[in-house]
Motif scaffolding. Sequence first.
Motif, PDB file in Angstrom:
ATOM      1  N   THR A  87     -11.501 -14.057  23.451  1.00  0.00           N
ATOM      2  CA  THR A  87     -10.052 -14.187  23.514  1.00  0.00           C
ATOM      3  C   THR A  87      -9.631 -15.011  24.725  1.00  0.00           C
ATOM      4  O   THR A  87      -8.736 -15.859  24.628  1.00  0.00           O
ATOM      5  CB  THR A  87      -9.404 -12.796  23.568  1.00  0.00           C
ATOM      6  OG1 THR A  87      -9.864 -12.026  22.459  1.00  0.00           O
ATOM      7  CG2 THR A  87      -7.900 -12.892  23.521  1.00  0.00           C
ATOM      8  N   ALA A  88     -10.271 -14.786  25.851  1.00  0.00           N
ATOM      9  CA  ALA A  88      -9.935 -15.533  27.062  1.00  0.00           C
ATOM     10  C   ALA A  88     -10.232 -17.028  26.876  1.00  0.00           C
ATOM     11  O   ALA A  88      -9.457 -17.880  27.316  1.00  0.00           O
ATOM     12  CB  ALA A  88     -10.700 -14.985  28.256  1.00  0.00           C
ATOM     13  N   SER A 146     -22.401  -1.537  17.368  1.00  0.00           N
ATOM     14  CA  SER A 146     -21.757  -2.537  16.524  1.00  0.00           C
ATOM     15  C   SER A 146     -21.755  -3.902  17.203  1.00  0.00           C
ATOM     16  O   SER A 146     -21.435  -4.036  18.378  1.00  0.00           O
ATOM     17  CB  SER A 146     -20.324  -2.111  16.224  1.00  0.00           C
ATOM     18  OG  SER A 146     -19.678  -3.111  15.509  1.00  0.00           O
ATOM     19  N   LYS A 147     -22.109  -4.922  16.447  1.00  0.00           N
ATOM     20  CA  LYS A 147     -22.146  -6.282  16.975  1.00  0.00           C
ATOM     21  C   LYS A 147     -21.010  -7.125  16.405  1.00  0.00           C
ATOM     22  O   LYS A 147     -20.931  -8.319  16.639  1.00  0.00           O
ATOM     23  CB  LYS A 147     -23.477  -6.935  16.668  1.00  0.00           C
ATOM     24  CG  LYS A 147     -24.625  -6.233  17.356  1.00  0.00           C
ATOM     25  CD  LYS A 147     -25.862  -7.065  17.315  1.00  0.00           C
ATOM     26  CE  LYS A 147     -27.024  -6.263  17.833  1.00  0.00           C
ATOM     27  NZ  LYS A 147     -27.424  -6.558  19.133  1.00  0.00           N
ATOM     28  N   SER A 148     -20.155  -6.527  15.636  1.00  0.00           N
ATOM     29  CA  SER A 148     -19.026  -7.275  15.070  1.00  0.00           C
ATOM     30  C   SER A 148     -17.792  -7.079  15.926  1.00  0.00           C
ATOM     31  O   SER A 148     -17.743  -6.219  16.788  1.00  0.00           O
ATOM     32  CB  SER A 148     -18.740  -6.782  13.648  1.00  0.00           C
ATOM     33  OG  SER A 148     -18.276  -5.448  13.696  1.00  0.00           O
ATOM     34  N   GLY A 149     -16.812  -7.906  15.673  1.00  0.00           N
ATOM     35  CA  GLY A 149     -15.564  -7.792  16.409  1.00  0.00           C
ATOM     36  C   GLY A 149     -15.409  -8.914  17.408  1.00  0.00           C
ATOM     37  O   GLY A 149     -16.272  -9.766  17.601  1.00  0.00           O
ATOM     38  N   GLU A 150     -14.285  -8.909  18.042  1.00  0.00           N
ATOM     39  CA  GLU A 150     -13.949  -9.963  18.985  1.00  0.00           C
ATOM     40  C   GLU A 150     -13.904  -9.370  20.382  1.00  0.00           C
ATOM     41  O   GLU A 150     -13.280  -8.352  20.615  1.00  0.00           O
ATOM     42  CB  GLU A 150     -12.599 -10.550  18.610  1.00  0.00           C
ATOM     43  CG  GLU A 150     -12.247 -11.768  19.370  1.00  0.00           C
ATOM     44  CD  GLU A 150     -10.988 -12.410  18.825  1.00  0.00           C
ATOM     45  OE1 GLU A 150     -10.624 -13.453  19.343  1.00  0.00           O
ATOM     46  OE2 GLU A 150     -10.387 -11.857  17.914  1.00  0.00           O
ATOM     47  N   GLY A 151     -14.556 -10.025  21.303  1.00  0.00           N
ATOM     48  CA  GLY A 151     -14.611  -9.521  22.663  1.00  0.00           C
ATOM     49  C   GLY A 151     -13.549 -10.137  23.545  1.00  0.00           C
ATOM     50  O   GLY A 151     -12.784 -11.014  23.141  1.00  0.00           O
ATOM     51  N   PHE A 152     -13.487  -9.666  24.768  1.00  0.00           N
ATOM     52  CA  PHE A 152     -12.502 -10.164  25.712  1.00  0.00           C
ATOM     53  C   PHE A 152     -12.794 -11.606  26.110  1.00  0.00           C
ATOM     54  O   PHE A 152     -11.885 -12.388  26.329  1.00  0.00           O
ATOM     55  CB  PHE A 152     -12.490  -9.284  26.962  1.00  0.00           C
ATOM     56  CG  PHE A 152     -11.998  -7.895  26.701  1.00  0.00           C
ATOM     57  CD1 PHE A 152     -10.670  -7.668  26.382  1.00  0.00           C
ATOM     58  CD2 PHE A 152     -12.857  -6.816  26.778  1.00  0.00           C
ATOM     59  CE1 PHE A 152     -10.205  -6.400  26.141  1.00  0.00           C
ATOM     60  CE2 PHE A 152     -12.403  -5.535  26.528  1.00  0.00           C
ATOM     61  CZ  PHE A 152     -11.078  -5.319  26.214  1.00  0.00           C
ATOM     62  N   VAL A 153     -14.066 -11.958  26.184  1.00  0.00           N
ATOM     63  CA  VAL A 153     -14.434 -13.317  26.594  1.00  0.00           C
ATOM     64  C   VAL A 153     -13.989 -14.324  25.532  1.00  0.00           C
ATOM     65  O   VAL A 153     -13.467 -15.386  25.861  1.00  0.00           O
ATOM     66  CB  VAL A 153     -15.951 -13.406  26.850  1.00  0.00           C
ATOM     67  CG1 VAL A 153     -16.373 -14.827  27.166  1.00  0.00           C
ATOM     68  CG2 VAL A 153     -16.358 -12.467  27.969  1.00  0.00           C
TER      69      VAL A 153
END
Length: 76
Positions: free
Chosen positions: A34-35, A25-32
């Motif tokens: 958000t940081a 999956s390429k969707s969604g929000e990553g940690f980077v």
Amino acid sequence: MRNLVLIMQLKAMNKVNSVKEALKSKSGEGFVDTAVKILMSVVIGALVLGGLYLLFKDTVLPTLTQRIKDMFNFKG
């Protein structure tokens, strides 16, 4: 016993498939992402607070202290 083994195999296969789908999956929000958002909000907030401090230090506070002194030195 055989049914239990088949059920466990099916559950394991479902878990493997769900992990594969999550990795693909390429969707969604990553940690980077958000940081970076948190860092941007902290920097912008610091700039706004610094600007307000400079405004109050040079413009508002001297006139405010003078008004307070004038108010208490009232000769009537």
